[in-house]
Design a protein around this motif. Structure first.
Motif, PDB file in Angstrom:
ATOM      1  N   VAL A 119     -55.792 -33.934  97.575  1.00 53.79           N
ATOM      2  CA  VAL A 119     -55.932 -32.914  98.615  1.00 53.79           C
ATOM      3  C   VAL A 119     -56.968 -31.889  98.170  1.00 53.79           C
ATOM      4  O   VAL A 119     -57.142 -31.624  96.983  1.00 53.79           O
ATOM      5  N   ALA A 120     -57.655 -31.327  99.154  1.00 48.66           N
ATOM      6  CA  ALA A 120     -58.550 -30.195  98.913  1.00 48.66           C
ATOM      7  C   ALA A 120     -58.683 -29.447 100.218  1.00 48.66           C
ATOM      8  O   ALA A 120     -58.609 -30.036 101.299  1.00 48.66           O
ATOM      9  N   ARG A 121     -58.864 -28.150 100.097  1.00 46.16           N
ATOM     10  CA  ARG A 121     -59.149 -27.394 101.307  1.00 46.16           C
ATOM     11  C   ARG A 121     -60.537 -27.748 101.814  1.00 46.16           C
ATOM     12  O   ARG A 121     -61.397 -28.211 101.069  1.00 46.16           O
ATOM     13  N   ARG A 122     -60.729 -27.476 103.089  1.00 47.30           N
ATOM     14  CA  ARG A 122     -62.030 -27.789 103.681  1.00 47.30           C
ATOM     15  C   ARG A 122     -63.170 -27.016 103.027  1.00 47.30           C
ATOM     16  O   ARG A 122     -64.326 -27.419 103.108  1.00 47.30           O
ATOM     17  N   ASP A 123     -62.849 -25.899 102.376  1.00 47.87           N
ATOM     18  CA  ASP A 123     -63.912 -25.178 101.660  1.00 47.87           C
ATOM     19  C   ASP A 123     -64.088 -25.708 100.237  1.00 47.87           C
ATOM     20  O   ASP A 123     -64.791 -25.103  99.426  1.00 47.87           O
ATOM     21  N   LEU A 124     -63.446 -26.834  99.949  1.00 49.03           N
ATOM     22  CA  LEU A 124     -63.568 -27.558  98.680  1.00 49.03           C
ATOM     23  C   LEU A 124     -62.829 -26.898  97.529  1.00 49.03           C
ATOM     24  O   LEU A 124     -62.970 -27.308  96.377  1.00 49.03           O
ATOM     25  N   SER A 125     -62.019 -25.889  97.833  1.00 48.47           N
ATOM     26  CA  SER A 125     -61.162 -25.327  96.789  1.00 48.47           C
ATOM     27  C   SER A 125     -59.798 -26.010  96.852  1.00 48.47           C
ATOM     28  O   SER A 125     -59.486 -26.742  97.781  1.00 48.47           O
ATOM     29  N   GLY A 126     -58.987 -25.736  95.857  1.00 51.24           N
ATOM     30  CA  GLY A 126     -57.599 -26.177  95.888  1.00 51.24           C
ATOM     31  C   GLY A 126     -57.356 -27.639  95.562  1.00 51.24           C
ATOM     32  O   GLY A 126     -56.289 -28.176  95.849  1.00 51.24           O
ATOM     33  N   PHE A 127     -58.320 -28.294  94.932  1.00 53.76           N
ATOM     34  CA  PHE A 127     -58.188 -29.726  94.644  1.00 53.76           C
ATOM     35  C   PHE A 127     -56.914 -30.036  93.860  1.00 53.76           C
ATOM     36  O   PHE A 127     -56.597 -29.368  92.877  1.00 53.76           O
ATOM     37  N   ARG A 128     -56.218 -31.070  94.299  1.00 57.92           N
ATOM     38  CA  ARG A 128     -55.066 -31.609  93.533  1.00 57.92           C
ATOM     39  C   ARG A 128     -55.049 -33.115  93.700  1.00 57.92           C
ATOM     40  O   ARG A 128     -55.346 -33.641  94.769  1.00 57.92           O
ATOM     41  N   HIS A 129     -54.656 -33.782  92.646  1.00 58.79           N
ATOM     42  CA  HIS A 129     -54.514 -35.246  92.646  1.00 58.79           C
ATOM     43  C   HIS A 129     -53.102 -35.530  92.155  1.00 58.79           C
ATOM     44  O   HIS A 129     -52.770 -35.251  91.008  1.00 58.79           O
ATOM     45  N   VAL A 130     -52.276 -36.041  93.047  1.00 60.65           N
ATOM     46  CA  VAL A 130     -50.850 -36.196  92.749  1.00 60.65           C
ATOM     47  C   VAL A 130     -50.378 -37.580  93.187  1.00 60.65           C
ATOM     48  O   VAL A 130     -51.096 -38.323  93.877  1.00 60.65           O
ATOM     49  N   HIS A 131     -49.151 -37.883  92.791  1.00 56.83           N
ATOM     50  CA  HIS A 131     -48.605 -39.220  93.038  1.00 56.83           C
ATOM     51  C   HIS A 131     -47.221 -39.113  93.662  1.00 56.83           C
ATOM     52  O   HIS A 131     -46.243 -38.878  92.963  1.00 56.83           O
ATOM     53  N   PRO A 132     -47.147 -39.294  94.973  1.00 58.24           N
ATOM     54  CA  PRO A 132     -45.868 -39.147  95.665  1.00 58.24           C
ATOM     55  C   PRO A 132     -44.941 -40.335  95.403  1.00 58.24           C
ATOM     56  O   PRO A 132     -45.341 -41.354  94.850  1.00 58.24           O
ATOM     57  N   GLU A 133     -43.712 -40.150  95.824  1.00 54.96           N
ATOM     58  CA  GLU A 133     -42.680 -41.180  95.672  1.00 54.96           C
ATOM     59  C   GLU A 133     -42.486 -41.887  97.004  1.00 54.96           C
ATOM     60  O   GLU A 133     -42.456 -41.265  98.073  1.00 54.96           O
ATOM     61  N   LEU A 134     -42.309 -43.189  96.909  1.00 52.63           N
ATOM     62  CA  LEU A 134     -42.125 -43.997  98.119  1.00 52.63           C
ATOM     63  C   LEU A 134     -40.648 -44.229  98.381  1.00 52.63           C
ATOM     64  O   LEU A 134     -39.914 -44.709  97.511  1.00 52.63           O
ATOM     65  N   ALA A 135     -40.220 -43.885  99.595  1.00 52.64           N
ATOM     66  CA  ALA A 135     -38.854 -44.193 100.018  1.00 52.64           C
ATOM     67  C   ALA A 135     -38.828 -45.584 100.655  1.00 52.64           C
ATOM     68  O   ALA A 135     -39.866 -46.133 101.049  1.00 52.64           O
TER      69      ALA A 135
END
Ligand SMILES: [Cu+2]
Length: 323
Positions: A114-130
């Motif tokens: 995820v990142a904000r449209r202004d390119l700040s706030g980047f995160r790379h994460v791994h969700p859990e699948l139900a």
């Protein structure tokens, strides 16, 4: 010997199509999800990974960078309502049902960026699948604004795919100007320097060097099967480019730092934000850079030839207003 993953293919003729249908009028509205859907019927682009860039022209639309489409090749990224503080989504398949079968790529079945449209706030994460095909994770959307969420995955039996969707977090938006291009970035005690001279449409090696308190870091730890992960987002439409380093841990020739090299290929000239994830002493950190990708046809440009990213003619400097 080159195991690097090329950046996704070419969208030179198509880039202008995107980025226009994006509204900012909903920033202060109620929580909502904006889908930036484009009809991808007939498209056969190669996603963000693999050898897509080598495949040549396929289909009328050629290849697009990843992440521009909310629906592609029958697969659709569908955000779903979630309790406050949680982010949830599904991928629906060609049969319209949530996909539950995923291949593991880089140690995970789903990479959520995820990142904000202004390119700040980047995160790379791994969700859990139900079991019902819903992916859930503590929300990485940690400030108001319009965010782009990328789901980077390989459905079992399918090809690698990156889908993207806009998600609005209500509240007072503070837009952050894109930092100026720079060849070094600091995160905690670490300084990461970037060398390379990327040119649109050409393969270039970007080399990142990790130092801590001024000393080279020579014991980087594998993270998702590599000593570093690099994501690039294009300013304007947030085209998503995900690359992996040349060499893998344990191959007998790849050292655990201080340098991590990536073979990259940017689809067009202009400004990109680069995010390097690396792990050291058990902690994953992200170093961020603004890079200007040159136009190889522009011989009057400011290429300095010494291996440092070029300044972006002032457009990336703080205070520069967006359109
Ligand atoms: Cu990941």
């Amino acid at each position: 010997m080159n195991t690097a993953t090329k950046l996704s293919g070419f969208a030179l003729g198509l880039a202008a199509v995107f980025g226009a249908a994006y509204g900012v009028g909903q920033l202060t509205g109620p929580a909502s999800v904006i889908t930036a859907g484009h009809d991808s019927e007939g498209a056969d682009h190669g996603g963000d990974a693999g050898d897509a860039g080598d495949a040549g022209d396929e289909g009328a639309t050629g290849h697009l960078p990843g992440g521009l489409l909310v629906s592609d090749r029958g697969y659709t990224l569908v955000p779903v309502n979630a309790p406050t503080g949680e982010f949830a989504f599904r991928i629906t398949g060609p049969d319209g049902l949530p996909v539950t079968g995923y291949d593991v790529t880089h140690d995970q079945r789903m990479h959520l960026i995820v990142a904000r449209r202004d390119l700040s706030g980047f995160r790379h994460v791994h969700p859990e699948l139900a079991e019902d095909g819903t992916w859930r994770i503590d929300s990485p959307l940690d400030s108001p604004g319009v965010w782009r969420a990328f789901a980077d995955f390989t459905p079992t039996g399918g090809e690698p795919l990156t889908l993207g969707v806009d998600v609005t977090v209500p509240g007072t938006l503070t837009e952050r100007p894109l930092p100026a291009p720079a060849s070094s970035a600091t995160v905690d005690d670490y300084t990461v320097t970037l060398a390379g001279d990327p040119q649109a449409g050409r393969t270039a090696t970007l080399t990142l060097t990790v130092n801590r308190d001024g000393a080279p870091v020579t014991d980087l730890e594998p993270y998702l099967g590599a000593y570093g992960h690099l994501v690039a987002l294009r300013r304007g439409d947030l085209a998503y480019l995900h690359v992996h380093p040349e060499g893998t841990p344990g191959d007998g020739r790849t050292t655990p730092g201080p340098q991590v090299s990536f073979a990259t290929e940017f689809p067009s000239a202009g400004a990109y934000r680069l995010y390097l994830d690396f792990r050291h002493r058990g902690v994953v950190r992200t170093a961020e850079f603004t890079v200007h990708v040159g136009d190889p046809g522009d011989t009057t440009g400011s290429a300095d030839g010494n291996g440092t990213p070029r300044p972006e003619d002032g457009h990336g400097s703080p205070g520069h207003g967006h359109d």
